[in-house]
Design an enzyme around this catalytic site. Structure first.
Site: not given
Ligand code: ARG
Length: 408
Positions: A14, A174
């Site tokens: 991205d 991800s």
């Molecule tokens: N849900 C978690 C948070 O909001 C992790 C986010 C992780 N980001 C990612 N690009 N996988 O802190």
């Protein structure tokens, strides 16, 4: 619109496409900034990729020690677990990255900053709110939120512009990683009923057969971990060592459905053995060093602290005010905690402090007992006096109101 922007660059699909897309669609000059917060990455290759994608400059800053000392240390002192479980791996790194975006923008004379987050996540909130708190004059741009391309479209776009990305169309998760742990979402784990496939886990591995038990002693000074097994260690190194020592016992992952700031519930897997072990140890040391009322009030505020980190409010007067409170509570949180490790388990099995409130002579049932037993009878009678009156005058408790009564 801004003419020159600094993009928070990860080296992934991205943000690589974003470099080119912002140049093509918005005509802006892009400076790519990769911030090393302890993720496993070849930063030389990351720089090269940013330049190949069309960045006018690509920089890497090593922010590992800063992340540990200014962000992770505060999170430990606040026992920061979002919704009681998640040690804020990604959430904690965003304000630090935002600070470096702003510093770099000043350095290169940029009038904007950019990130590669989607519109569905928390990270956009954290980047944008942090940047606005630090530098309200800078424009914050979010190309991924605007371009309307799917993942496959992005792969095609990268191919068209000969951007050397490593993504393939079937890459399932991800992942966001730093020294505090790893966050994994998407793919097979989007169904919250599905057990996470084993290949999700890399830090918290199934223990090798015959693995011996281990014990580790963590030293704290004023609430901050400063050493292991009697030797001094910088926090950044201490976290790395513990991730390995605890993770190999197959302990330290979280499987949860969490409430995102944007109103979505999402299923997440976290691998964070050091974070969970250190927060557990720190909270335990507080139990022998912190006066009861302070401890209870702090437990309520710890929850608030975790929420504000999650919600992108690191740079806020509330965080500063809570830190002032937490600072005064940590003065005597100095001592050691012993952790026992065995397959699938990490547990506190001992704690001692320089100035504990635990008083052996008050607590013991042995001969050294110094507690004044005669004081107890009057205290207990007055404690229960109101309920005694209630029982005599109004009949006391209702009978048979258990939640399963009448369910037949
Ligand atoms: N849900 C978690 C948070 O909001 C992790 C986010 C992780 N980001 C990612 N690009 N996988 O802190």
């Amino acid at each position: 619109m801004a003419k020159r922007v600094v993009l928070a660059y990860s080296g992934g699909l991205d943000t690589s496409v974003a470099v080119r897309w912002m140049r093509e669609e918005w005509g802006v000059e892009v400076v790519a900034l990769a911030v090393d917060v302890g993720q496993q990455e070849d930063f030389g290759a990351v720089r090269d990729r940013a330049l190949a994608a069309g960045a006018i400059d690509a920089r890497v800053v090593d922010a590992r020690a800063e992340f540990a000392d200014e962000y992770v240390a505060r999170a430990i002192r606040a026992n920061a677990l979002y919704e009681g479980k998640y040690p804020l791996v990604s959430s904690l790194s965003r304000p630090l990255i935002a600070r470096h975006l702003v510093d770099t923008a000043r350095d290169v004379g940029a009038d904007g900053v950019a990130h590669g987050c989607t519109g569905k996540g928390n990270d956009q909130v954290r980047f944008e709110v942090s940047c606005r708190a630090l530098a309200p004059d800078l424009e914050v741009m979010a190309p991924v939120r605007e371009w309307g391309m799917t993942r496959d479209d992005c792969i095609d776009y990268a191919e068209r512009y000969e951007i050397p990305v490593t993504a393939t169309k079937e890459k399932p998760y991800s992942i966001d990683e730093n020294l505090w742990g790893k966050a994994i979402e998407c793919g097979a784990i989007e169904d919250p009923w599905n057990p996470a496939p084993e290949d999700v886990y890399t830090l918290v591995r199934a223990p090798e057969p015959g693995l011996d038990r281990d014990a580790v002693v963590v030293s704290f000074e004023a609430g901050v971990p400063v050493g292991l097994d009697g030797g001094d260690l910088e926090l950044v190194d201490l976290v790395g060592v513990l991730n390995e020592r605890v993770g190999r016992f197959g302990w330290g992952s979280v499987d949860m459905v969490e409430n995102r700031r944007v109103g979505i519930k999402s299923r997440e897997i976290y691998e964070c053995p050091a974070a969970l072990a250190l927060i557990m140890a720190h909270g335990d040391l507080e139990s022998i060093t912190t006066e009861r009322d302070v401890q209870r009030e702090k437990q309520r505020l710890d929850i608030r602290y975790a929420e504000l980190i999650y919600d992108g409010l690191w740079f806020s007067p509330l965080r500063e005010a809570l830190d002032a409170f937490i600072d005064t509570t940590q003065r005597h949180v100095t001592g050691e905690v012993r952790l026992a490790l065995s397959p699938g388990r990490c547990a506190v099995v001992g704690r001692r402090a320089d100035r504990p409130l635990y008083d052996y002579e008050l607590a013991t049932y042995e001969a050294q007992d110094s507690f004044r037993h005669e004081d107890a009878a009057g205290f207990v009678r007055l404690w229960g006096l109101g309920l005694e009156v209630w029982s005599r005058r109004q009949g006391g408790p209702e009978q048979g109101t258990g939640p399963t009564r009448g369910r037949s």
